[in-house]
Design a protein around this motif. Structure first.
Motif, PDB file in Angstrom:
ATOM      1  N   ASN A  89       0.873  -1.239   0.062  1.00  0.00           N
ATOM      2  CA  ASN A  89       0.117   0.156   0.042  1.00  0.00           C
ATOM      3  C   ASN A  89       0.762   1.349  -0.017  1.00  0.00           C
ATOM      4  OD1 ASN A  89      -2.568   1.193   0.001  1.00  0.00           O
ATOM      5  ND2 ASN A  89      -1.996   2.030   2.401  1.00  0.00           N
ATOM      6  N   ARG A  90       2.074   1.004   0.573  1.00  0.00           N
ATOM      7  CA  ARG A  90       2.938   2.312   0.490  1.00  0.00           C
ATOM      8  C   ARG A  90       3.116   2.824  -0.926  1.00  0.00           C
ATOM      9  NH1 ARG A  90       8.741   0.119   2.116  1.00  0.00           N
ATOM     10  NH2 ARG A  90       9.269   2.383   2.158  1.00  0.00           N
ATOM     11  N   ARG A  93       0.365   4.758  -2.459  1.00  0.00           N
ATOM     12  CA  ARG A  93       0.299   6.040  -2.138  1.00  0.00           C
ATOM     13  C   ARG A  93       0.993   6.875  -3.092  1.00  0.00           C
ATOM     14  NH1 ARG A  93       1.507   4.180   3.424  1.00  0.00           N
ATOM     15  NH2 ARG A  93      -0.174   3.485   4.385  1.00  0.00           N
ATOM     16  N   HIS A 127     -10.592   4.048   2.113  1.00  0.00           N
ATOM     17  CA  HIS A 127      -9.824   4.124   0.867  1.00  0.00           C
ATOM     18  C   HIS A 127      -9.565   2.854   0.034  1.00  0.00           C
ATOM     19  CE1 HIS A 127      -6.891   6.095  -1.682  1.00  0.00           C
ATOM     20  NE2 HIS A 127      -5.809   5.133  -1.040  1.00  0.00           N
TER      21      HIS A 127
END
Length: 321
Positions: A89-90, A93, A127
């Protein structure tokens, strides 16, 4: 039919759990960013993403790496389904999913939580649900709570040889202490009182809290290969659930994969498709553990190994998307 790219994890455990994917023509497993790139790429990538540097100053332009995380070497033009472990998920972003959707307009994005959602820091589950086409959790209670799809953990058909350095034992346990050290200790004491040979390995325990240090093995970590060598040397495995957990753990998968009995405090396992009281003993407190169950030498076969394969996971995803 989809081609699958699984953005996984570099630790040995996940490489083993997902090793069946290497046998598939339409799937690839990527353990780390830049798996297919040269060392110079890795050097600058680590520098750019360095936690120490980014703690001082958040380096910009990390999206330049979005085209480097994989290569499309499939021999056909079928649409691609990208399956992400949550820690990727990093990179989401930094626009990774947007980049992939633009490059592959017919692609699908899937996120698979293989740890509790509640333990993830700075997580905005809404999200995640908005940017992915499908979100899975290994924990059925969390799947219900957050309106996710449930899917059990996977385990590939992986052969392991016995290590002669490891002694045979009646009960084997490996786990992080977390919030269950008292329960681990009380279970060890009960099994020991019944003259059972126990091999307990516990990580994450401060020196001043290490009880029975001559009998319980306290350590920082253990490789997954070593763990599996202990598994095949044991007559029975012990599973102690972490607080708040409701899914089937890797310990249960190991019992099924290597034909081992298991003692567990996960009462929900009685509703599972592989439950068999001959092989699975459920308890609520240590004193309830059935010692006769442990001493029975009946042959174990859950008839469920194929259902654990990541191939089944990808089939499940394909039906859902």
């Amino acid at each position: 039919m989809y081609n699958f790219i699984v953005f996984g994890h570099p630790v040995d455990m996940y490489k083993i759990l997902y090793s069946d994917i290497a046998k598939m023509d339409n799937a690839r497993y990527i353990s780390t960013p830049l798996d297919f790139r040269s060392p110079i790429y890795h050097f600058f990538f680590r520098l750019h993403w360095s936690p120490k540097i980014n703690k001082i100053v958040n380096l910009p332009f990390k999206s330049i790496w979005n085209s480097c995380y994989y290569k499309n070497d499939f021999p056909n033009s079928n649409p691609i389904c990208f399956v992400f472990f949550y820690h990727w998920n990093r990179y989401e972003r930094e626009g990774l999913l947007k980049y992939l959707r633009k490059k592959y307009p017919n692609s699908k994005m899937v996120c698979f939580f293989q740890d509790l959602v509640v333990l993830q820091k700075d997580l905005d589950i809404n999200h995640i649900k908005n940017v992915f086409d499908l979100v899975l959790s290994f924990d059925h209670k969390e799947a219900q709570k957050y309106d996710l799809e449930y899917h059990k953990l996977v385990f590939s058909n992986f052969s392991i040889e016995k290590n002669p350095a490891y002694n045979d034992c009646d009960v084997y346990f490996l786990g992080k202490a977390k919030n269950r050290l008292d329960e681990i200790i009380s279970t060890f004491e009960y099994l020991k009182s019944k003259k059972l040979k126990c091999e307990f390995y516990v990580t994450g325990v401060e020196l001043n809290k290490q009880i029975y240090p001559d009998e319980i093995n306290y350590l920082d970590s253990m490789s997954y290969i070593e763990n599996l060598q202990h598994v095949i040397s044991a007559r029975c495995l012990l599973e102690i659930m972490q607080e708040g957990g409701h899914g089937y753990t890797n310990r249960m998968c190991e019992a099924i994969a290597y034909d081992k009995k298991i003692i567990t405090n996960n009462i929900e396992v009685e509703n599972s498709p592989f439950y068999n009281p001959k092989y699975i003993s459920v308890y609520s407190k240590a004193a309830d553990i059935d010692v006769k169950f442990l001493k029975d030498n009946s042959k174990v076969n859950y008839n469920f190994k194929e259902q654990l394969s990541p191939k089944k996971l990808l089939s499940f995803i394909e039906k859902k998307i």
